[in-house]
Design an enzyme around this catalytic site. Structure first.
Site, PDB file in Angstrom:
ATOM      1  N   LEU A 135       8.956 -40.296  -3.248  1.00  0.00           N
ATOM      2  CA  LEU A 135      10.414 -41.061  -3.274  1.00  0.00           C
ATOM      3  C   LEU A 135      10.931 -40.846  -4.722  1.00  0.00           C
ATOM      4  CD1 LEU A 135       8.527 -44.431  -2.229  1.00  0.00           C
ATOM      5  CD2 LEU A 135       9.996 -42.880  -0.837  1.00  0.00           C
ATOM      6  N   HIS A 136      12.316 -40.702  -4.727  1.00  0.00           N
ATOM      7  CA  HIS A 136      12.870 -40.238  -5.845  1.00  0.00           C
ATOM      8  C   HIS A 136      14.241 -40.758  -5.837  1.00  0.00           C
ATOM      9  CE1 HIS A 136      13.700 -36.614  -3.810  1.00  0.00           C
ATOM     10  NE2 HIS A 136      14.946 -36.242  -4.443  1.00  0.00           N
ATOM     11  N   ARG A 137      14.878 -41.050  -4.632  1.00  0.00           N
ATOM     12  CA  ARG A 137      16.539 -41.164  -4.716  1.00  0.00           C
ATOM     13  C   ARG A 137      16.565 -42.813  -5.758  1.00  0.00           C
ATOM     14  NH1 ARG A 137      18.316 -36.871  -2.850  1.00  0.00           N
ATOM     15  NH2 ARG A 137      16.667 -36.070  -1.161  1.00  0.00           N
TER      16      ARG A 137
END
Ligand code: UD1
Ligand code: UDP
Length: 395
Positions: A229-231
């Protein structure tokens, strides 16, 4: 003989007494973030083979700079050592974009290329595209035409601008063609070539298949959930804590492996992490593909991971409200969960009754997309050179 180079087309001006000689052609490949290297490695390789006499100039903007976000990919994917490293680093969108623009302009002035190629949708892509457009250098965009129709995502803005100014739009799904045509982009600029990210995966598949990275974590193949996850919308605010909480609840049933992007890792620093969640540094490409291919399922907000899981036939759950890659949903491997942490609780039950198609075959996701890009470019450069010769050399 007088040689004159202008951006775009190599022109040759000769006096009547001289023989025909063409100036050496030059291509610039500009990239800067983890997924960029994956998308461009095969393109550089194929164009170097196809145009052995051209100069092939590799520019790394330095948007990603940790060794496991950049150098690891350059090494594992055999990207040639960059000719220029711009070292732009992190910053606000404006600062990062402006730094790339200011630092790439002199490279373009010095190299006077016939073509610039950019991949994907990151800030480096936007910045390089704008500078190339202003200098009148032909531009090619690898992975053109994807749209989430969500302009709160920085990537959507980056894609729209890169596509608008590209002369060669290389697409890997028919949705992309429809999106580009709807924006008024002429059909002649659009080239269906397939997926270069899958080229990279195919080229290393025998190597990652034998790694068994799960075993090194004490986990069995097919019995864990891989998470990336990185948004910003997910990791920069309160949702991240909710996600960790939900992952903690399923971890006793389905162990969780979470190689955390540096952005995410920083936000997680002071958050409690339940036993059963293996939080790791970002993995190298082969190591990550091994974990991905052997996972029971993947939970992600990554664009590239949605595609790789489709190719591999691994169930993917996308923690977003939308995707610019609807082809992965139609293929039956990807499920859009929405931006709702509580939906994570449904993953174990969904895996108990699988209804997705395994390893769907998608046109152009076959390991040969970069060869098709090289064909298009070589043909176009030859035609441009012929035109220049016809215009300037008396026969
Ligand atoms: C960028 C792209 C995103 C892409 C992702 C791939 C933009 C707007 N976003 O997001 O589309 O999906 O890359 O991974 O271009 N950081 C480090 N070390 C690094 C790189 C980043 O610590 O090597 C940290 C810094 O705190 C930085 C933050 O991560 O501020 C965000 O980095 P940035 O490149 O701005 O965006 P990404 O979230 O990586
Ligand atoms: N990846 C990797 N190690 C990791 C996480 C991802 O090698 O720890 C690879 C993954 O296999 C894919 C690419 O990085 O090829 C996806 O990059 P990312 O998710 O950062 O960006 P996005 O695709 O969302 O733009």
């Amino acid at each position: 003989m007088v040689r004159r180079r202008c951006y775009g087309v190599t022109t040759v001006v000769s006096s009547p007494s001289t023989s025909r000689r063409l100036v050496r052609r030059a291509l610039i490949y500009a990239m800067g973030a983890r997924p960029n290297f994956v998308k461009m490695a095969p393109v550089i390789r194929r164009l170097r083979e196809r145009l052995p006499d051209a100069r092939h100039v590799v520019v790394h903007t330095g948007q990603h700079y940790d060794s496991m976000m950049a150098e690891a990919f350059i090494e594992e994917l055999n990207v040639p050592e960059p000719d220029y490293v711009l070292g732009v680093g992190s910053g606000s969108h404006a600062v990062q974009t402006a730094r790339v623009m200011a630092r790439i302009e002199p490279v373009f002035e010095a190299e006077r290329a016939d073509l610039v190629l950019v991949p994907g949708d990151v800030n480096s892509t936007l910045a390089v595209a704008l500078v190339a457009a202003k200098l009148g250098i032909p531009l090619g965009h690898v992975e053109a035409g994807l749209r989430s129709f969500d302009r709160t995502m920085p990537e959507e803005i980056n894609r729209i601008v890169a596509d608008e100014f590209s002369d060669y739009l290389f697409i890997h799904c028919e949705d992309a063609r429809e999106n580009l045509r709807a924006e008024g982009i002429a059909s002649e600029r659009i080239h269906f070539v397939g997926n270069t990210m899958i080229d990279s995966l195919v080229s290393v598949e025998p190597r990652f298949r034998e790694l068994d990275s799960a075993a090194k974590l004490g986990l069995a193949r097919g019995q864990y959930l891989l998470v990336t996850l990185h948004r910003p919308v997910l990791v920069d605010g309160p949702l991240l804590r909710e996600v960790l909480d939900q992952l903690g609840r399923i971890a006793s049933e389905l162990p969780v492996v979470f190689p955390a992007h540096p952005r995410t890792r920083k936000m997680m620093a002071r958050m409690p992490v339940a036993p059963g969640i293996h939080v790791l540094d970002p993995r190298g490409y082969l190591d990550f593909l091994s974990l991905e291919a052997d996972a029971a399922a993947v939970l992600t907000d990554s664009g590239g991971v949605q595609e790789e899981t489709t190719y591999l036939g691994v169930p993917c759950f996308t923690l977003r409200d939308n995707t610019e890659r609807p082809i992965t949903i139609r293929a039956g491997t990807n499920t859009l969960l929405g931006l709702a942490a509580e939906s994570i609780a449904d993953i174990p039950a969904a895996l108990a009754s699988p209804d997705g198609q395994r390893r769907p075959a998608l046109e152009g996701w076959d390991g040969h997309a970069a060869e098709r890009i090289a064909d298009v470019i070589a043909t176009a450069l030859d035609a441009a050179q012929e035109t220049a010769v016809a215009r300037h050399i008396p026969v």
